[in-house]
Design an enzyme around this catalytic site. Structure first.
Site, PDB file in Angstrom:
ATOM      1  N   LYS A 184       0.869  -1.167   0.000  1.00 11.52           N
ATOM      2  CA  LYS A 184       0.000   0.000   0.000  1.00 11.52           C
ATOM      3  C   LYS A 184       0.912   1.225   0.000  1.00 11.52           C
ATOM      4  CE  LYS A 184      -2.620   3.399   1.811  1.00 11.52           C
ATOM      5  NZ  LYS A 184      -2.038   4.762   1.842  1.00 11.52           N
ATOM      6  N   GLU A 226       9.383   1.510  11.067  1.00 10.42           N
ATOM      7  CA  GLU A 226      10.429   2.539  10.996  1.00 10.42           C
ATOM      8  C   GLU A 226       9.708   3.875  11.046  1.00 10.42           C
ATOM      9  OE1 GLU A 226      12.186   5.453  10.119  1.00 10.42           O
ATOM     10  OE2 GLU A 226      12.489   4.748   8.056  1.00 10.42           O
ATOM     11  N   CYS A 255      13.773  10.427   7.196  1.00 10.69           N
ATOM     12  CA  CYS A 255      13.602  10.001   8.585  1.00 10.69           C
ATOM     13  C   CYS A 255      14.867  10.193   9.399  1.00 10.69           C
ATOM     14  CB  CYS A 255      13.154   8.548   8.614  1.00 10.69           C
ATOM     15  SG  CYS A 255      14.199   7.455   7.634  1.00 10.69           S
ATOM     16  N   GLU A 291       9.293  15.800  15.202  1.00 10.78           N
ATOM     17  CA  GLU A 291       9.793  15.619  13.835  1.00 10.78           C
ATOM     18  C   GLU A 291       9.040  16.554  12.887  1.00 10.78           C
ATOM     19  OE1 GLU A 291      11.121  11.944  11.036  1.00 10.78           O
ATOM     20  OE2 GLU A 291       9.104  11.841  11.870  1.00 10.78           O
TER      21      GLU A 291
END
Length: 492
Positions: free
Chosen positions: A175, A250, A284, A385
């Site tokens: 997906k 992750e 990331c 983040e």
């Protein structure tokens, strides 16, 4: 206007509902293609196809060496089409051609590496303490894997999941992000060309509630591998726990890039810029917190600002562009809101801080490379983040304070250490709560080296030998070689 179709059981197809949604080019801010809007019906078709391929199809009868050969073949096809795939990624997610072409040209190595590893998944013979028994272990594939991938590097991060899963013998339903589905759809077609049987690779497109949730909750899915926001990862982990599914996550980070006063400052400046402004900060492992020792603060900041001001923004398809647009419209608004939050919290704006308005930015979602000084590690800009081109600079006095500040976040993915002192590099690397530590470098990855995080940065590892273990389960086989059952009510 282009239309892309899903890939289910080896065939291209629209969604069961016949509905479509638009995908936009971040550089032009214009719709350029339409993607099928999938739902639970499409998910079930794809999972059933993957389950059949795993259980009874030709894939289930292949030897590990045969699977490895197919992985090598698809690697060759990716190498052949690297330019085409990179151009598609740039159009869909706005990242630099210089980076996406490099990624696409590097992708075949994952398939060669895991293709070679496919027939080296070995069990062991255990020399038991019990006489009369022969005991050995088998490492067996989990089954159907659901892979949910993000928008920042669609093919690279999908490959980190696909290659080890297939090498292990699993089948997969992908997906992709609703913002960047086109390249994954085209990518999946290469597997059929390479000779993979129908159902081994499937792609279902759509939104999280329509596709992601039913995929995670489908009873035939045995493993979920996800890259994305920690908030979504937490929901996936909770949903998976209800059916005891295997999970690897992750989930991003707030990585420290630590510069000590004995470092090569010019190299460290390059590393700081690479850590945050490469990929427009949409990675990331972005080194979004720059920790500077007090004695070099002014000198380093001057050098940093001088270099950052030279960053060339513009058309990501041009090989000399250095900073491209933010990939999605919502993310663009989110990054701008963080800039305002940082100002309100008292951080000093040293560079940027506004949308890119130069003519070469066109109508795209550009944000100037932004640097804040006087940042306190408790500020939101230092704890959350942002996923954009925003750098927070934090001072420290000594090694102990640097480590304490570096670890004082809930994330633990990447980290950088800049020093000429080998002893310090080892000491600090041991103390940092992060899955990766780069010393006098930043943002290097390889198919051979494990990638993953501590704390809220996730579970499990991708890349390297560790990755294939994420898709295997161990079976212990006991064979009685002649022991008589004396008492059936007592454990042997």
């Amino acid at each position: 206007m282009q239309r892309f179709e899903m890939v289910i059981n080896g065939e291209s197809c629209p969604s069961a509902s016949g509905e479509w949604f638009d995908t936009e080019n971040p550089f032009t801010a214009q719709t350029w293609a339409q993607i099928p809007r999938g739902n639970g019906t499409d998910v079930d078709r794809a999972v059933q196809a993957a389950h059949a391929a795993f259980s009874t199809g030709p894939w289930s009868q292949m030897s590990p060496s045969q699977r490895g050969l197919l992985l090598h073949r698809v690697g060759d096809l990716i190498a052949r089409d690297a330019q085409k795939l990179a151009a598609l990624e740039v159009r869909d997610n706005g990242k630099l051609m210089a980076e996406m072409l490099g990624q696409c040209q590097y992708l075949p190595q994952w398939y060669y590496y895991f293709g070679g590893l496919a027939d080296k998944v070995q069990g062991t013979v255990i020399p038991l303490d019990k006489k009369g028994y022969f005991n050995f272990t088998r490492n067996e594939p989990l089954g159907v894997v659901a892979a949910i991938t993000p928008w920042n590097s669609p093919l690279l991060l999908a490959t980190w999941k696909i290659a080890p899963a297939l090498a292990a013998g699993c089948t997969i339903v992908i997906k992709p992000s609703e913002f960047t589905s086109a390249s994954t759809i085209e990518f999946a077609k290469l597997f059929a060309e390479a000779g993979f049987p129908p159902g081994v690779i499937n792609v279902v497109t759509g939104f999280g509630a329509d596709v992601g949730s039913p995929l995670v909750e489908h009873p035939l899915v045995k493993k979920i591998t996800f890259t994305g926001a920690d908030s979504t990862g937490r929901k996936i982990n909770e949903a998976a726990a209800r059916q005891f599914k295997h999970v690897s996550l992750e989930l991003g980070g707030k990585s420290p890039n630590i510069v000590f006063d004995d470092a090569d400052l010019d190299d460290a400046v390059n590393g700081a810029v690479s850590g945050i402004f490469a990929a427009t900060g949409q990675t990331c492992i972005a080194g979004s917190r720059l920790l500077l020792q007090e004695s070099i603060y002014e000198t380093f900041v001057d050098k940093l600002l001088t270099l950052a001001r030279t960053a060339k923004m513009g058309d990501p398809s041009s090989m000399d562009t250095q900073v491209g647009p933010v990939t999605t419209r919502p993310q663009y608004q989110k990054v701008l809101s963080y800039i305002e939050t940082a100002k309100q919290e008292g951080a000093s704006l040293l560079l940027g801080g506004k949308p890119g308005s130069a003519p070469e930015c066109g109508n795209g979602w550009f944000i100037e490379p932004t640097i804040f000084g006087d940042v306190n590690n408790k500020m939101r800009i230092a704890q959350e983040e942002v996923f954009g081109p925003i750098l927070s600079i934090i001072k420290f006095k000594d090694e102990d304070e640097a480590v304490a500040l570096a670890n004082d976040v809930r994330f633990g993915l990447g980290s950088g250490v800049w020093t000429k002192d080998i002893g310090r590099s080892i000491r600090v690397a041991e103390k940092l709560q992060a899955g990766m530590v780069w010393v006098n470098s930043y943002r290097a990855v390889s198919y051979m080296s494990p990638f993953g995080g501590y704390k809220d940065s996730g579970l499990g590892r991708e890349n390297g030998i560790d990755a294939i273990r994420e898709y295997l389960q161990t079976k212990s086989v006991w064979i009685n070689t002649g022991v008589k059952t004396a008492n059936p009510f007592v454990m042997r």
